[in-house]
Structures are given as structure tokens and as C-alpha cells.
Design a protein around this motif. Structure first.
Motif, PDB file in Angstrom:
ATOM      1  N   ALA A  79       0.852  -1.180   0.000  1.00 45.83           N
ATOM      2  CA  ALA A  79       0.000   0.000   0.000  1.00 45.83           C
ATOM      3  C   ALA A  79       0.895   1.240   0.000  1.00 45.83           C
ATOM      4  CB  ALA A  79      -0.911  -0.007   1.218  1.00 45.83           C
ATOM      5  N   TRP A  80       0.318   2.354  -0.441  1.00 44.86           N
ATOM      6  CA  TRP A  80       1.074   3.594  -0.523  1.00 44.86           C
ATOM      7  C   TRP A  80       0.254   4.745   0.065  1.00 44.86           C
ATOM      8  CZ3 TRP A  80       0.624   0.088  -4.484  1.00 44.86           C
ATOM      9  CH2 TRP A  80       1.800  -0.520  -4.922  1.00 44.86           C
ATOM     10  N   LEU A  81       0.961   5.767   0.479  1.00 42.92           N
ATOM     11  CA  LEU A  81       0.313   6.999   0.900  1.00 42.92           C
ATOM     12  C   LEU A  81       1.024   8.135   0.178  1.00 42.92           C
ATOM     13  CD1 LEU A  81      -1.814   8.322   2.769  1.00 42.92           C
ATOM     14  CD2 LEU A  81       0.052   8.704   4.398  1.00 42.92           C
ATOM     15  N   GLN A  82       0.343   8.729  -0.775  1.00 45.15           N
ATOM     16  CA  GLN A  82       0.863   9.889  -1.484  1.00 45.15           C
ATOM     17  C   GLN A  82       0.452  11.130  -0.704  1.00 45.15           C
ATOM     18  OE1 GLN A  82       2.757  10.144  -4.417  1.00 45.15           O
ATOM     19  NE2 GLN A  82       2.854  12.327  -3.883  1.00 45.15           N
ATOM     20  N   MET A  83       1.442  11.919  -0.318  1.00 45.83           N
ATOM     21  CA  MET A  83       1.176  13.119   0.476  1.00 45.83           C
ATOM     22  C   MET A  83       1.648  14.337  -0.301  1.00 45.83           C
ATOM     23  SD  MET A  83       2.252  11.794   4.277  1.00 45.83           S
ATOM     24  CE  MET A  83       3.995  11.701   3.894  1.00 45.83           C
ATOM     25  N   ASN A  84       0.731  15.230  -0.593  1.00 47.70           N
ATOM     26  CA  ASN A  84       1.034  16.445  -1.344  1.00 47.70           C
ATOM     27  C   ASN A  84       0.767  17.674  -0.482  1.00 47.70           C
ATOM     28  OD1 ASN A  84       1.557  14.865  -3.661  1.00 47.70           O
ATOM     29  ND2 ASN A  84      -0.602  14.940  -4.255  1.00 47.70           N
ATOM     30  N   ASN A  85       1.336  18.780  -0.908  1.00 49.55           N
ATOM     31  CA  ASN A  85       1.136  20.053  -0.198  1.00 49.55           C
ATOM     32  C   ASN A  85       1.377  19.884   1.301  1.00 49.55           C
ATOM     33  OD1 ASN A  85       0.498  22.746   0.194  1.00 49.55           O
ATOM     34  ND2 ASN A  85      -1.713  22.364   0.307  1.00 49.55           N
ATOM     35  N   LEU A  86       2.516  19.317   1.624  1.00 54.15           N
ATOM     36  CA  LEU A  86       2.827  19.022   3.025  1.00 54.15           C
ATOM     37  C   LEU A  86       3.031  20.291   3.829  1.00 54.15           C
ATOM     38  CD1 LEU A  86       5.045  15.910   2.440  1.00 54.15           C
ATOM     39  CD2 LEU A  86       3.030  15.972   3.904  1.00 54.15           C
ATOM     40  N   LYS A  87       2.653  20.213   5.091  1.00 51.43           N
ATOM     41  CA  LYS A  87       2.735  21.348   6.010  1.00 51.43           C
ATOM     42  C   LYS A  87       3.578  20.953   7.214  1.00 51.43           C
ATOM     43  CE  LYS A  87      -2.058  22.431   4.752  1.00 51.43           C
ATOM     44  NZ  LYS A  87      -3.437  22.639   5.256  1.00 51.43           N
ATOM     45  N   PRO A  88       4.143  21.907   7.919  1.00 55.23           N
ATOM     46  CA  PRO A  88       4.942  21.566   9.116  1.00 55.23           C
ATOM     47  C   PRO A  88       4.157  20.724  10.122  1.00 55.23           C
ATOM     48  CG  PRO A  88       5.353  23.830   8.484  1.00 55.23           C
ATOM     49  CD  PRO A  88       4.243  23.338   7.588  1.00 55.23           C
ATOM     50  N   GLU A  89       2.860  20.923  10.215  1.00 56.58           N
ATOM     51  CA  GLU A  89       2.065  20.142  11.161  1.00 56.58           C
ATOM     52  C   GLU A  89       1.878  18.689  10.730  1.00 56.58           C
ATOM     53  OE1 GLU A  89       1.245  23.073   9.754  1.00 56.58           O
ATOM     54  OE2 GLU A  89      -0.914  23.167   9.268  1.00 56.58           O
ATOM     55  N   ASP A  90       2.334  18.339   9.538  1.00 59.92           N
ATOM     56  CA  ASP A  90       2.323  16.945   9.105  1.00 59.92           C
ATOM     57  C   ASP A  90       3.545  16.186   9.620  1.00 59.92           C
ATOM     58  OD1 ASP A  90       1.083  18.113   5.965  1.00 59.92           O
ATOM     59  OD2 ASP A  90      -0.079  17.125   7.546  1.00 59.92           O
ATOM     60  N   THR A  91       4.467  16.886  10.245  1.00 58.16           N
ATOM     61  CA  THR A  91       5.668  16.256  10.791  1.00 58.16           C
ATOM     62  C   THR A  91       5.282  15.239  11.857  1.00 58.16           C
ATOM     63  OG1 THR A  91       7.074  18.157  10.333  1.00 58.16           O
ATOM     64  CG2 THR A  91       7.791  16.658  12.084  1.00 58.16           C
ATOM     65  N   ALA A  92       5.720  14.004  11.667  1.00 63.93           N
ATOM     66  CA  ALA A  92       5.358  12.916  12.579  1.00 63.93           C
ATOM     67  C   ALA A  92       6.043  11.643  12.111  1.00 63.93           C
ATOM     68  CB  ALA A  92       3.839  12.706  12.600  1.00 63.93           C
ATOM     69  N   VAL A  93       5.958  10.615  12.935  1.00 61.16           N
ATOM     70  CA  VAL A  93       6.303   9.262  12.494  1.00 61.16           C
ATOM     71  C   VAL A  93       5.036   8.659  11.915  1.00 61.16           C
ATOM     72  CG1 VAL A  93       7.126   6.988  13.153  1.00 61.16           C
ATOM     73  CG2 VAL A  93       8.092   9.025  14.247  1.00 61.16           C
ATOM     74  N   TYR A  94       5.146   8.120  10.703  1.00 58.20           N
ATOM     75  CA  TYR A  94       3.997   7.551  10.012  1.00 58.20           C
ATOM     76  C   TYR A  94       4.078   6.026  10.062  1.00 58.20           C
ATOM     77  CZ  TYR A  94       2.464  12.062   8.291  1.00 58.20           C
ATOM     78  OH  TYR A  94       1.983  13.354   8.215  1.00 58.20           O
ATOM     79  N   TYR A  95       2.954   5.411  10.392  1.00 59.95           N
ATOM     80  CA  TYR A  95       2.858   3.962  10.525  1.00 59.95           C
ATOM     81  C   TYR A  95       1.780   3.437   9.591  1.00 59.95           C
ATOM     82  CZ  TYR A  95       5.092   4.897  15.053  1.00 59.95           C
ATOM     83  OH  TYR A  95       5.944   5.306  16.053  1.00 59.95           O
ATOM     84  N   CYS A  96       2.016   2.237   9.067  1.00 59.75           N
ATOM     85  CA  CYS A  96       0.937   1.540   8.375  1.00 59.75           C
ATOM     86  C   CYS A  96       0.474   0.375   9.257  1.00 59.75           C
ATOM     87  CB  CYS A  96       1.358   1.057   6.997  1.00 59.75           C
ATOM     88  SG  CYS A  96       2.766  -0.063   6.928  1.00 59.75           S
ATOM     89  N   ALA A  97      -0.769   0.018   9.074  1.00 58.37           N
ATOM     90  CA  ALA A  97      -1.359  -1.034   9.889  1.00 58.37           C
ATOM     91  C   ALA A  97      -2.377  -1.822   9.065  1.00 58.37           C
ATOM     92  CB  ALA A  97      -2.039  -0.434  11.117  1.00 58.37           C
ATOM     93  N   ALA A  98      -2.592  -3.058   9.461  1.00 60.44           N
ATOM     94  CA  ALA A  98      -3.542  -3.934   8.777  1.00 60.44           C
ATOM     95  C   ALA A  98      -4.645  -4.348   9.741  1.00 60.44           C
ATOM     96  CB  ALA A  98      -2.834  -5.172   8.244  1.00 60.44           C
ATOM     97  N   GLY A  99      -5.871  -4.295   9.264  1.00 59.70           N
ATOM     98  CA  GLY A  99      -7.000  -4.683  10.092  1.00 59.70           C
ATOM     99  C   GLY A  99      -8.144  -5.203   9.256  1.00 59.70           C
ATOM    100  N   ARG A 100      -9.135  -5.748   9.910  1.00 61.22           N
ATOM    101  CA  ARG A 100     -10.252  -6.365   9.190  1.00 61.22           C
ATOM    102  C   ARG A 100     -11.281  -5.358   8.709  1.00 61.22           C
ATOM    103  NH1 ARG A 100      -9.788 -11.508   7.141  1.00 61.22           N
ATOM    104  NH2 ARG A 100      -8.872 -12.922   8.676  1.00 61.22           N
ATOM    105  N   TYR A 101     -11.246  -4.124   9.284  1.00 66.58           N
ATOM    106  CA  TYR A 101     -12.308  -3.166   9.009  1.00 66.58           C
ATOM    107  C   TYR A 101     -11.762  -1.838   8.523  1.00 66.58           C
ATOM    108  CZ  TYR A 101     -14.378  -6.574  12.165  1.00 66.58           C
ATOM    109  OH  TYR A 101     -14.781  -7.741  12.759  1.00 66.58           O
ATOM    110  N   LEU A 102     -12.558  -1.149   7.757  1.00 63.59           N
ATOM    111  CA  LEU A 102     -12.239   0.219   7.355  1.00 63.59           C
ATOM    112  C   LEU A 102     -12.628   1.112   8.526  1.00 63.59           C
ATOM    113  CD1 LEU A 102     -11.300   1.928   4.876  1.00 63.59           C
ATOM    114  CD2 LEU A 102     -13.724   2.357   4.453  1.00 63.59           C
ATOM    115  N   THR A 103     -11.636   1.498   9.318  1.00 63.24           N
ATOM    116  CA  THR A 103     -11.925   2.208  10.551  1.00 63.24           C
ATOM    117  C   THR A 103     -10.787   3.133  10.919  1.00 63.24           C
ATOM    118  OG1 THR A 103     -12.413   1.947  12.909  1.00 63.24           O
ATOM    119  CG2 THR A 103     -10.985   0.297  11.915  1.00 63.24           C
ATOM    120  N   ALA A 104     -11.121   4.177  11.658  1.00 65.21           N
ATOM    121  CA  ALA A 104     -10.105   5.082  12.188  1.00 65.21           C
ATOM    122  C   ALA A 104      -9.681   4.684  13.598  1.00 65.21           C
ATOM    123  CB  ALA A 104     -10.634   6.505  12.187  1.00 65.21           C
ATOM    124  N   THR A 105     -10.277   3.633  14.136  1.00 67.22           N
ATOM    125  CA  THR A 105      -9.993   3.196  15.504  1.00 67.22           C
ATOM    126  C   THR A 105      -8.744   2.333  15.518  1.00 67.22           C
ATOM    127  OG1 THR A 105     -12.347   3.205  15.992  1.00 67.22           O
ATOM    128  CG2 THR A 105     -10.907   2.011  17.513  1.00 67.22           C
TER     129      THR A 105
END
Length: 122
Positions: A79-105
Motif C-alpha cells: 500500500a502507498w500513501l501519497q502526500m502532497n502540499n505538506l505542512k509543518p504540522e504533518d511532521t510525525a512518524v507515520y505507521y501503516c497497519a492492517a486490520g479487518r475493518y475500514l476504521t479510524a480506531t
């Protein structure tokens, strides 16, 4: 052995772009939704995008909508995450994860990658 390997982070100027990759192995990738999360120092981990397994339906929070695009290729177990128009507040460690549901939890995701640092300079 379930593995998710996030990569592609780096240092970019405000307004720049990055494409993060999440290479996976050890599980039936096409049966799982994939989420991208980020965690900045002193803040909780938050989701920035997720994509379903069956119909590739996507979800973005307001902070990412219009700037970030999640995609997947089941044949490549990636999987990929294309990030455009990045802002200083986007600064973070980014993680990918796998789960059974389409969820933000984040508690509903079963497996996590190790994270990749994204730094956006002003």
C-alpha cells in the motif's frame, strides 16, 4: 510471520510531496484493510487514511482530505500513501497497519509496521 514495513519518509519543505510505501508479508493482504497513522511528539497516534480490502473504499479525516491519497496493489501486497502540499504540522512518524475493518480506531488494527519519519520544514 506478519510483517509491515513502512518506508519513504524524509525531510521535505512546506508544499512538497512524499510517497510512503507499506510492504507486507505473512498474511492475506487482500483480506485486510490498510490504515496509515501518524504520531507527532507529545500527541496521540491518529489516522490519516485507510483503504478497504474488498472495494478499495477509502476514508480520510479532514486534516488529510484533498492532500493525501491512499492506494493499494493486492498483487504486490503493498500500500502507498501519497502526500502532497505538506505542512509543518504533518511532521510525525507515520505507521501503516492492517486490520479487518475500514476504521479510524487504531485498536481495531491487528498488525503494525515500525514507522517512518516525515519532517516538513517551514
Amino acid at each position: 510471520d506478519v510483517q509491515l514495513q513502512a518506508s519513504g519518509g524524509g525531510l521535505v519543505q512546506t508544499g512538497g510531496s512524499l510517497r510512503l510505501s507499506c510492504a507486507t508479508s505473512g498474511f492475506a493482504f487482500d483480506d485486510y484493510a490498510i490504515g496509515w497513522f501518524r504520531q507527532a511528539p507529545g500527541k496521540e497516534r491518529e489516522e490519516v487514511a485507510c483503504i478497504a480490502s474488498s472495494d478499495a473504499k477509502t476514508y480520510y479525516p479532514a486534516s488529510a482530505k484533498g492532500r493525501f491519497t491512499i492506494s493499494r496493489d493486492d498483487a504486490k501486497n503493498t500500500a502507498w500513501l501519497q502526500m502532497n502540499n505538506l505542512k509543518p504540522e504533518d511532521t510525525a512518524v507515520y505507521y501503516c497497519a492492517a486490520g479487518r475493518y475500514l476504521t479510524a480506531t487504531r485498536g481495531l488494527y491487528d498488525a503494525w509496521g515500525q514507522g517512518t519519519q516525515v519532517t516538513v520544514s517551514s
